[in-house]
Structures are given as C-alpha cells and as structure tokens.
Design a protein around this motif. Structure first.
Motif, PDB file in Angstrom:
ATOM      1  N   SER A 136      -4.736  -7.997  -1.993  1.00 29.86           N
ATOM      2  CA  SER A 136      -3.379  -7.542  -1.878  1.00 29.86           C
ATOM      3  C   SER A 136      -3.405  -6.253  -1.160  1.00 29.86           C
ATOM      4  CB  SER A 136      -2.580  -7.461  -3.052  1.00 29.86           C
ATOM      5  OG  SER A 136      -1.288  -6.589  -3.019  1.00 29.86           O
ATOM      6  N   SER A 137      -2.559  -5.972  -0.197  1.00 31.17           N
ATOM      7  CA  SER A 137      -2.376  -4.510   0.269  1.00 31.17           C
ATOM      8  C   SER A 137      -0.860  -4.227   0.275  1.00 31.17           C
ATOM      9  CB  SER A 137      -2.966  -4.460   1.880  1.00 31.17           C
ATOM     10  OG  SER A 137      -2.006  -5.480   2.662  1.00 31.17           O
ATOM     11  N   THR A 195       2.365  -2.965  -1.700  1.00 30.31           N
ATOM     12  CA  THR A 195       2.601  -1.939  -2.828  1.00 30.31           C
ATOM     13  C   THR A 195       3.989  -2.095  -3.395  1.00 30.31           C
ATOM     14  OG1 THR A 195       3.607  -0.396  -1.240  1.00 30.31           O
ATOM     15  CG2 THR A 195       1.251  -0.042  -1.750  1.00 30.31           C
ATOM     16  N   ASN A 209      -3.905  -1.774  -5.272  1.00 28.85           N
ATOM     17  CA  ASN A 209      -4.113  -3.299  -4.453  1.00 28.85           C
ATOM     18  C   ASN A 209      -5.443  -3.240  -4.029  1.00 28.85           C
ATOM     19  OD1 ASN A 209      -1.113  -4.527  -4.645  1.00 28.85           O
ATOM     20  ND2 ASN A 209      -0.834  -2.241  -4.432  1.00 28.85           N
ATOM     21  N   GLN A 253      -7.659  -7.010   1.982  1.00 30.98           N
ATOM     22  CA  GLN A 253      -7.836  -6.667   3.278  1.00 30.98           C
ATOM     23  C   GLN A 253      -6.258  -6.372   3.851  1.00 30.98           C
ATOM     24  OE1 GLN A 253     -10.106  -9.717   2.416  1.00 30.98           O
ATOM     25  NE2 GLN A 253     -11.654  -8.313   2.213  1.00 30.98           N
ATOM     26  N   ASP A 254      -6.408  -5.928   4.875  1.00 31.31           N
ATOM     27  CA  ASP A 254      -5.279  -5.873   5.736  1.00 31.31           C
ATOM     28  C   ASP A 254      -5.193  -7.313   6.436  1.00 31.31           C
ATOM     29  OD1 ASP A 254      -3.487  -5.631   7.943  1.00 31.31           O
ATOM     30  OD2 ASP A 254      -3.946  -3.653   8.313  1.00 31.31           O
ATOM     31  N   GLN A 314     -13.827  -7.680  -4.402  1.00 34.58           N
ATOM     32  CA  GLN A 314     -12.540  -7.325  -4.774  1.00 34.58           C
ATOM     33  C   GLN A 314     -12.365  -7.187  -6.406  1.00 34.58           C
ATOM     34  OE1 GLN A 314      -9.244  -9.175  -2.877  1.00 34.58           O
ATOM     35  NE2 GLN A 314     -10.496  -9.557  -1.093  1.00 34.58           N
ATOM     36  N   VAL A 349      -3.576   1.574  -2.124  1.00 31.64           N
ATOM     37  CA  VAL A 349      -4.365   0.424  -1.560  1.00 31.64           C
ATOM     38  C   VAL A 349      -5.633   0.630  -1.346  1.00 31.64           C
ATOM     39  CG1 VAL A 349      -4.170  -0.986   0.656  1.00 31.64           C
ATOM     40  CG2 VAL A 349      -2.234  -0.290  -0.723  1.00 31.64           C
ATOM     41  N   LEU A 365      -8.908  -1.032   0.718  1.00 28.58           N
ATOM     42  CA  LEU A 365      -9.132  -1.745   1.874  1.00 28.58           C
ATOM     43  C   LEU A 365     -10.556  -2.294   1.673  1.00 28.58           C
ATOM     44  CD1 LEU A 365      -6.845  -0.999   4.691  1.00 28.58           C
ATOM     45  CD2 LEU A 365      -6.560  -2.986   3.000  1.00 28.58           C
TER      46      LEU A 365
END
Length: 343
Positions: free
Chosen positions: A156-157, A159, A166, A169-170, A308, A329, A331
């Motif tokens: 998740s990215s 919010t 979170n 990845q984007d 992750q 976030v 990443l």
C-alpha cells in the motif's frame, strides 16, 4: 571521557539509514554487500558494542503483533509475507516480541468475525495486514482505529485507511515500468493487450493503478504507434478461457501482453511464444517462475513481499517500543526478474 559510539554515529559515517545499521548489528540481512562491508569496517574501527540491554530496558514489556493475511498455499504470493513474520519472530523473541498469525478465507469472509474477536481480545498490541480490497477488511481496519490498535499496511501507498504506515510500491509507477519493459527497443506499430482477471468481490486498486501507469507511459512518451487495449474479465466468467484464447490468437509478433496481477502463469499458457515476443507479468510466485523458466513469460515485476512485511514489523516494533513515529508511506523499489535471474 570517551564518547560512546551509537548506531546513529555509524549511520552518519556510512551515509546510510539507522535501520540499515540496525540490520547489520542484529544480523538480520537485507543489506547490499558494499554497504554491509563498509558498516562492518566502521563497527570494527570504532569498537562499537551493541547495547542490547538498553534496548530491553527501553521496551520493559512483552509485545505482540497480529499478522492478518489471506489463507494460501505453498508458493503463493502470501508465503514470503508469512516467512518474514516467522523470521522476525525468531530474531526479536529475545527482545520480548511475539507474532500471532491469523488467516482468512476470501470465499468465507463471514468467518472473519472469529479472527476479529481474537485480534481484539487484548492479546495483540498492533496489526500488520494487506491493503484492503473488500468491505470486510475495510470494516476491520475501522475497528482497529476505534480500538486504538495501530496497524501497518503492506502492498500500500494509500494513506486513506488510517494506517500508522503504508509499505509498498507506487503502483502507477510500477505500471510505467511494465510499459517500458514491454516496449524496450521497439519502434513499430504494436498492440499491447492488458489481461485484467478480477474478482467482483475483491477489486484490487493496485492493479487498476498499474493499468493507469502502463497507459500513462505511452501517453507521456509520445508513442503514437502503440495501441493499448484492456480486457477486463471476471475469473468467474464461464467463457473466461475462450475469451483469452480468442484475443491472443489475433495478436502477432510485434504485439505484447501485460498481466497486472499474479495471473501471468494462467494467461501465458495460451501464448505461442514463436508468435508473441513480449509477455510481462507481476509477482515472483512459483507458478510464474515455472512459466518464465519455459520461456512463456519474459519479465516479472517483483513487489518484494518479504521485505515489505519485515520492514512493516520493524516499524511497529519501534513504534510500540520506543514511540518512533514512522513515515506515512515507505516505498520499496520493484525488482525486475528475467529468466537469467537466480531463483
């Protein structure tokens, strides 16, 4: 008086994050070889001694984190996430931390009520789970907020769910990456078909964003020779296989196929690689790896689920133990896998 060397001092000298040094000090891996050697050299030169006793005093209590994930089989996407939890549990057990594992069945979400009872029984201090894709999981996260149970979302990215952090990845950028891979060194008219196999009860926003990113790559890079077509097909469609075969049979050697979820192995079985040269998929699951080994898939984009989950657990541990507030976030870069990669 001689200054006591800290992890922060080493991180500053090595020009890396505190977390990277912490992983080296606690022998938890996942550090690039060059950085590992540099940090070890600095530790030796400065005679650094880890303050394990101090960390235990900082916590001064036992902590329990609930891992709530989908039921799965060996080799599935979820397996590395759970392996990360098992490794974290082993590495942090001496610091008073325990991981509880809870698994739910997407086809029987009514049974999720029992999981909720256990999670909120008072035996768990925090939760780590995946980005919600259905109303049941979204409602669960709202209950976490009401019960003041901090949670981290992996994959998740976004919010909007109220997570402490979170990790993922984007997904739009991941789609752009897929576009670049499928079109690399190609300069001709081509059709790229996106096969989006979906479940009506479990819509994945990440997949939709990858599709957006894939399209955006060609729009942003002025690729007028490329036509992008999306085929949305329910996995419950009785004509699923017929529709896939029919569309694939119209493609030629200049065309390509993008599968924005972990179903690359399923789609690629209908592909004649003598005819279609480019197939790009997602996720380093066993079935996809097997398809890549026999030449059915050219590129896989790995989301690094193990990394992750492990990082998400580290974030929760630090927050619970020392009140370190993480970024909203975090990443993690994708990894491009080819048949030449080591599996």
């Amino acid at each position: 008086m001689k200054k006591i060397v800290t992890i922060n001092d080493i991180a500053k000298i090595a020009n890396v994050s505190r977390g990277t040094v912490d992983r080296v000090v606690n022998n938890r891996g996942y550090v690039a070889e060059d950085k590992l050697k540099l940090i070890q050299k600095i530790i030796e030169e400065l005679n650094f001694v880890p303050n394990t006793h101090g960390r235990n005093l900082a916590l001064n209590k036992s902590l329990t984190i609930a891992m709530v994930f989908q039921e799965h089989s060996e080799g599935d996407y979820w397996e590395p996430l759970i392996n990360a939890g098992k490794d974290f549990n082993k590495n942090y057990l001496h610091l008073g931390l325990k991981i509880n594992f809870y698994f739910f069945d997407l086809k029987n979400l009514a049974a999720f009520n029992e999981i909720e009872k256990e999670v909120f029984s008072g035996n768990n201090d925090a939760v780590i789970t995946t980005k919600p894709q259905n109303p049941t999981l979204k409602a669960f996260l709202k209950k976490c907020l009401r019960n003041k149970i901090p949670f981290v979302l992996v994959g998740s990215s976004d919010t909007k769910f109220g997570a402490l952090s979170n990790v993922g990845q984007d997904s739009i950028q991941s789609g752009r990456l897929a576009g670049k891979l499928i079109n690399y060194r190609q300069d001709h008219n081509a059709i790229y078909v996106i096969f989006n196999l979906f479940s009506e009860n479990n819509i994945n926003d990440n997949v939709m964003n990858r599709i957006k990113g894939f399209k955006a790559y060609f729009a942003e890079n002025n690729k007028p020779k490329i036509k992008v077509e999306v085929m949305d097909i329910s996995i419950d469609d009785p004509l699923l296989i017929d529709k896939i075969k029919e569309r694939i049979n119209t493609l030629n050697e200049n065309d390509g196929i993008f599968i924005p979820n972990s179903k690359g192995h399923f789609i690629s079985q209908f592909v004649d690689k003598e005819k279609i040269k480019r197939v790009v998929g997602f996720d380093l699951i066993r079935d996809n790896i097997d398809s890549m080994k026999i030449g059915k898939i050219d590129f896989l984009i790995n989301q690094k689920p193990y990394d992750q989950a492990y990082l998400g657990l580290e974030i929760l541990y630090r927050y619970l133990g020392t009140n370190q507030k993480p970024l909203d976030v975090v990443l993690i870069n994708e990894e491009v896998i080819t048949s030449e990669s080591s599996f």
